[in-house]
Scaffold this active site. Structure first.
Site, short mmCIF file in Angstrom:
data_model
loop_
_atom_site.label_atom_id
_atom_site.label_comp_id
_atom_site.label_asym_id
_atom_site.label_seq_id
_atom_site.Cartn_x
_atom_site.Cartn_y
_atom_site.Cartn_z
N ARG A 119 42.05 36.08 38.00
CA ARG A 119 41.59 35.15 39.02
C ARG A 119 40.08 34.93 38.93
O ARG A 119 39.59 33.83 39.16
CB ARG A 119 41.99 35.65 40.42
N LYS B 152 37.72 31.79 44.12
CA LYS B 152 37.11 32.69 45.11
C LYS B 152 35.59 32.67 44.96
O LYS B 152 34.97 33.55 44.36
CB LYS B 152 37.66 34.11 44.93
N GLU C 145 45.21 27.53 54.79
CA GLU C 145 44.97 28.97 54.80
C GLU C 145 44.81 29.49 56.21
O GLU C 145 44.51 28.76 57.15
CB GLU C 145 43.72 29.32 53.97
#
Length: 338
Positions: A80, A183, A219
């Site tokens: 990720r 992220k 989210e």
């Protein structure tokens, strides 16, 4: 060190012994360095400060009943982070360096891994930043990767208990085709104002809707959302959602428990049909949803009718924790034993 009350840790920063660092310079990554300094020195024109070239990860290590330390799914975090690097043009960190650095960081701070049964864990924070100076908007040519660790308790002070969430339609976490799927710190900066408003009104976090139409669930604050109904685990699909490693794991466990799994667009109104719901992520694990208040429309969706975690959320939570702690077999090779 002796003053740490392991069972009453909050989710915050605690100074530990060492962090691990490596620099990308002159076209290559250097050797891993062990540092006892909590400080970073960088150029005032570093791209992380001016153009947001910054990405981070979060994972955990757990002490088992057998005295062994287990790190949960660190390869997924390495992958990720590489995805984040692609998204904001940073030098990708090789998976092997990431994994070696994580293990070194845990080994160098073993005495800070909370004991088995305390409900706490060792949170691991990998951080990659552009340190090369630029004044024009372009990527850096130098980068710093650092990992520090800190013992933590539950992300939400209530722990595994249902809490209330708020929908605030005047705020977006990330735009479609933007940086929502990676992220990077900018996504979290964008959530601070709405988050503070929600906290001031007594809510745990904001349940964000899609930025384009304000019709679909995106989210759940700093976590992914899922709902349970008709023996089905339902989680939103969106181009603005960070792919949660915890959510990915829960989907596998849900299928193994005999649930159907759907990853699809979820209309806000569908909240009224869920028997259970939760926010899930590395920090929170699972935070059950008590209710969701749509503050702009004056609508309240009651999820937990008795104020307690639902049976499926509880089963998923216990199953995931059992694997992380080594109480159950790791049939998916998710854990790395230090």
């Amino acid at each position: 060190m002796g003053s740490i009350d392991w069972s009453n840790l909050s989710f915050g920063y605690v100074k530990t012994d060492h962090n691990i660092r490596t620099y990308y310079r002159d076209g290559q990554w250097g050797d891993l360095e062990v540092s006892s300094s909590e400080q970073i020195t960088m150029h005032m024109a570093a791209t992380c400060l001016h153009y947001g070239q910054e990405a981070f990860e979060g994972l955990k290590a757990f002490m088992g009943k057998d005295g062994k330390i287990r790190i949960f799914r660190m390869r997924e975090n390495a992958l990720r982070l590489q995805s984040s690097c692609k998204g904001i043009l940073m030098q990708e960190l090789p998976i092997e360096i990431f994994e070696e650095a994580v293990v070194k960081a845990v080994q160098a701070n073993k005495r800070f891994v909370p004991p088995y049964g305390s409900g706490a864990s060792l949170y691991i924070r990998p951080l990659l930043i552009g340190t090369g100076p630029q004044v024009g908007v372009k990527p850096a040519d130098e980068f710093l990767f650092v990992i520090f660790v800190t013992p933590v308790g539950p992300y939400f002070k209530e722990g595994f208990q249902p809490t209330a969430y708020a929908i605030l339609r005047d705020f977006d976490r990330a735009a479609p085709h933007g940086t929502g799927t990676i992220k990077t710190g900018g996504n979290y900066a964008a959530s601070l104002v709405a988050g503070e408003i929600a906290h001031s009104k007594g809510y745990s976090a904001v349940l964000y809707l899609d930025a384009k139409e304000k019709k679909y669930i995106d989210e759940c604050g700093p976590a992914n959302f899922f709902g349970i109904k008709d023996n089905t685990y339902i989680t939103p699909f969106s181009e603005s959602i960070l792919p949660s490693i915890t959510n990915k794991s829960l989907m596998v466990l849900a299928e193994e428990m005999g649930l159907k799994v759907e990853r699809r667009k979820v209309l806000v109104e569908e909240l009224s049909t869920f028997e259970e719901a939760g926010a899930c992520g590395t920090a929170a694990v699972i935070s059950p949803v008590l209710r969701v208040d749509d503050l702009d429309k004056g609508t309240s969706y009651i999820i937990s009718k008795d104020g307690k975690p639902g049976a499926i959320c509880t089963k998923l939570y216990k199953k995931l924790q059992a694997i992380q702690l080594g109480d159950e077999a790791d049939s998916h090779q998710w854990v790395t034993i230090v």
